[in-house]
Scaffold this motif. Structure first.
Motif, mmCIF file in Angstrom:
data_model
loop_
_atom_site.group_PDB
_atom_site.id
_atom_site.type_symbol
_atom_site.label_atom_id
_atom_site.label_comp_id
_atom_site.label_asym_id
_atom_site.label_seq_id
_atom_site.Cartn_x
_atom_site.Cartn_y
_atom_site.Cartn_z
ATOM 1 N N GLY A 81 4.716 9.356 6.225
ATOM 2 C CA GLY A 81 5.504 10.582 6.257
ATOM 3 C C GLY A 81 4.579 11.721 6.641
ATOM 4 N N PRO A 82 5.049 12.931 6.795
ATOM 5 C CA PRO A 82 6.462 13.288 6.863
ATOM 6 C C PRO A 82 7.063 12.899 8.206
ATOM 7 N N GLY A 83 8.383 12.751 8.232
ATOM 8 C CA GLY A 83 9.058 12.380 9.468
ATOM 9 C C GLY A 83 10.485 11.967 9.172
ATOM 10 N N LEU A 84 11.110 11.320 10.139
ATOM 11 C CA LEU A 84 12.484 10.835 9.965
ATOM 12 C C LEU A 84 12.426 9.540 9.164
ATOM 13 N N VAL A 85 13.165 9.497 8.061
ATOM 14 C CA VAL A 85 13.044 8.359 7.146
ATOM 15 C C VAL A 85 13.359 7.022 7.831
ATOM 16 N N GLY A 86 14.461 6.983 8.583
ATOM 17 C CA GLY A 86 14.839 5.734 9.251
ATOM 18 C C GLY A 86 13.769 5.285 10.245
ATOM 19 N N ALA A 87 13.177 6.250 10.915
ATOM 20 C CA ALA A 87 12.126 5.953 11.898
ATOM 21 C C ALA A 87 10.852 5.464 11.189
ATOM 22 N N LEU A 88 10.471 6.171 10.132
ATOM 23 C CA LEU A 88 9.262 5.801 9.377
ATOM 24 C C LEU A 88 9.366 4.392 8.809
ATOM 25 N N GLN A 320 -9.774 6.772 4.767
ATOM 26 C CA GLN A 320 -9.222 6.607 3.406
ATOM 27 C C GLN A 320 -9.715 5.301 2.787
ATOM 28 N N LEU A 321 -9.720 4.248 3.594
ATOM 29 C CA LEU A 321 -10.165 2.947 3.079
ATOM 30 C C LEU A 321 -11.635 3.012 2.667
ATOM 31 N N LEU A 322 -12.450 3.711 3.460
ATOM 32 C CA LEU A 322 -13.877 3.857 3.121
ATOM 33 C C LEU A 322 -14.040 4.562 1.775
ATOM 34 N N ARG A 323 -13.048 5.351 1.400
ATOM 35 C CA ARG A 323 -13.076 6.058 0.108
ATOM 36 C C ARG A 323 -12.314 5.276 -0.965
ATOM 37 N N GLY A 324 -11.936 4.075 -0.651
ATOM 38 C CA GLY A 324 -11.269 3.215 -1.637
ATOM 39 C C GLY A 324 -9.805 3.536 -1.864
ATOM 40 N N GLN A 325 -9.211 4.330 -0.943
ATOM 41 C CA GLN A 325 -7.794 4.688 -1.113
ATOM 42 C C GLN A 325 -6.928 3.737 -0.303
ATOM 43 N N LEU A 326 -6.273 2.783 -0.991
ATOM 44 C CA LEU A 326 -5.363 1.897 -0.262
ATOM 45 C C LEU A 326 -4.084 1.681 -1.048
ATOM 46 N N ASP A 327 -3.099 1.125 -0.357
ATOM 47 C CA ASP A 327 -1.774 0.963 -0.950
ATOM 48 C C ASP A 327 -1.403 -0.516 -1.013
ATOM 49 N N GLY A 328 -0.316 -0.780 -1.698
ATOM 50 C CA GLY A 328 0.167 -2.156 -1.808
ATOM 51 C C GLY A 328 1.545 -2.289 -1.196
ATOM 52 N N PRO A 329 2.212 -3.390 -1.467
ATOM 53 C CA PRO A 329 3.535 -3.630 -0.871
ATOM 54 C C PRO A 329 4.602 -2.646 -1.343
ATOM 55 N N ALA A 330 4.307 -1.859 -2.380
ATOM 56 C CA ALA A 330 5.295 -0.875 -2.849
ATOM 57 C C ALA A 330 5.256 0.417 -2.027
ATOM 58 N N LEU A 331 4.386 0.482 -1.029
ATOM 59 C CA LEU A 331 4.258 1.686 -0.186
ATOM 60 C C LEU A 331 5.632 2.158 0.290
ATOM 61 N N ASN A 332 5.898 3.453 0.109
ATOM 62 C CA ASN A 332 7.206 3.970 0.510
ATOM 63 C C ASN A 332 7.052 5.118 1.514
ATOM 64 N N VAL A 333 8.147 5.517 2.118
ATOM 65 C CA VAL A 333 8.110 6.604 3.105
ATOM 66 C C VAL A 333 8.559 7.907 2.445
ATOM 67 N N TYR A 334 8.219 9.039 3.078
ATOM 68 C CA TYR A 334 8.740 10.330 2.610
ATOM 69 C C TYR A 334 9.047 11.209 3.813
ATOM 70 N N SER A 335 10.132 11.993 3.696
ATOM 71 C CA SER A 335 10.537 12.812 4.842
ATOM 72 C C SER A 335 9.751 14.103 4.915
ATOM 73 N N THR A 336 9.445 14.705 3.761
ATOM 74 C CA THR A 336 8.644 15.934 3.769
ATOM 75 C C THR A 336 7.550 15.798 2.718
ATOM 76 N N SER A 337 6.481 16.469 2.959
ATOM 77 C CA SER A 337 5.403 16.449 1.976
ATOM 78 C C SER A 337 4.311 17.408 2.400
ATOM 79 N N PRO A 338 3.785 18.168 1.453
ATOM 80 C CA PRO A 338 2.577 18.905 1.793
ATOM 81 C C PRO A 338 1.437 17.885 1.858
ATOM 82 N N ILE A 339 0.298 18.278 2.394
ATOM 83 C CA ILE A 339 -0.811 17.335 2.475
ATOM 84 C C ILE A 339 -1.374 17.086 1.096
#
Ligand code: KG4
Ligand code: ZN
Length: 339
Positions: A81-88, A320-339
């Protein structure tokens, strides 16, 4: 480390392979411009369907840069995200499936962070990595976003001011529609503006006297609409070029003025441009002249790194990966978000 990036937040289906030092191994973008052009803007449902049709061939094409394909990839990064939910959702599901099938780490990336780090992408192996120390100020001006940021680190990004209404690219697109110039509006207005006189049509300069680092482009768009309502659509190409030049100068003046002001206030003498509007020749020239006057170093990525692409998503994912930030299968999308 090699990361596969996937991007499907708006009207580009994209996949890329990027090394964690910024070297781009492949960068495939399937644009939907022709699909949406008759409507003068992106139609979300059509975008999702086109992403579905394009995503597998686009990823396959990107993977061709590696003899062993996906097996040689160390991680999968995807725009969350952010973006169009269906597209993301199309990109995120593809990323999840590939990561799960090959047991690779999965990283969700904020599209805006991708744009802000795209300056570090290198498209030629002979080119040495960019010497751009953080912090830097970044102007991100695209069809969906217009904002200034201070980038202190990959995961320490501060918003300094955003648009209160339309994004700069959106203003270009709406004015082009008003003038019957087609979609997207930026490139055609850019071309016509180069032939016109920016003093020809008096237009308001957005947020000129405001102290904030926010932008506003809807008043300017309305002023162009009122001009057209009063005088009709420009009858000649010369008159159209004059109106485009006047409009573009107002947008560019606002973008450059606030960007320089952000660098000055933050005492950061480095400015990076990003987003599709950074392709604008008037903006590039005005930003360069202003930065030279103020002793600010200006960094403008090549066009392919400014407009929507998956290489920037792969690069941000690698950091992000070099900093140990990763996600799992629960990763979800979002239409809007500040950084
Ligand atoms: O970053 P981008 O490819 O997609 C978004 O995330 O929105 O930006 C697309 C926007 C469109 O609004 C388009 O009109 C604008 O960037 N654009 C330009 C130019 N090229 C593209 N605006 C001004 N001048 C240009 N040369
Ligand atoms: Zn974008």
């Amino acid at each position: 480390m090699i990361v596969l990036g996937i991007e499907s937040s708006c009207d580009e289906t994209a996949a890329a392979l990027v090394r964690d030092d910024g070297l781009v191994l492949s960068d495939v973008v399937a644009s939907q411009i022709e699909l949406h052009a008759p409507y003068g803007g992106v139609v979300p449902e059509l975008a999702s369907r086109a992403h579905l049709a394009n995503i597998v061939p686009v990823i396959e094409q990107a993977l061709r840069a590696l003899p062993l394909g996906l097996s040689e990839v160390d991680a999968v990064a995807v725009t969350q995200g952010p973006g169009l939910v269906g597209a993301l959702l199309v990109g995120v599901q593809a990323g999840k499936a590939l990561a799960w099938a090959k047991q690779k780490p999965l990283i969700g990336v904020n599209h805006l962070v991708g744009h802000l780090l795209a300056v570090y992408l290198r498209r030629d192996p002979a080119e040495s990595p960019l010497e751009l120390p953080m912090p830097y100020v970044a102007l991100l001006a695209s069809g969906g976003h217009t904002a200034l940021y201070q980038v202190d680190d990959v995961d320490r990004i501060e918003s300094l001011g955003a648009t209160r209404d339309d994004a700069a690219g959106e203003a270009f697109d709406k004015v082009a529609k008003l003038l019957g110039l087609g979609y997207p509006g930026g490139p055609v207005i850019d071309k016509l503006a180069a032939l016109g006189n920016p003093d020809a049509v008096p237009l308001p300069l957005p947020m000129r006297n405001k102290q904030s680092l926010e932008f506003s482009f809807s008043g300017l768009k309305t002023a162009v609409a009122q001009h057209v309502a009063k005088h009709g659509r420009p009858a000649s190409e010369a008159a159209c070029a004059d109106l485009c030049a006047s409009f573009q100068r107002a947008v560019v003046t606002s973008l450059v003025h606030k960007s320089i002001e952000a660098c000055r206030r933050r005492k950061v003498p480095r400015l990076v441009l990003g987003g599709g509007v950074a392709a604008n020749r008037g903006l590039r020239a005005a930003a360069l002249a202003a930065c030279q006057r103020q002793g600010i170093q200006l960094y403008v990525p090549p066009l392919a790194s400014c407009t929507d692409n998956a290489a920037m998503i792969a690069y941000a994912g690698a950091q992000q990966l070099l900093r140990g930030q990763l996600d799992g299968p629960a990763l979800n999308v979002y239409s809007t978000s500040p950084i």
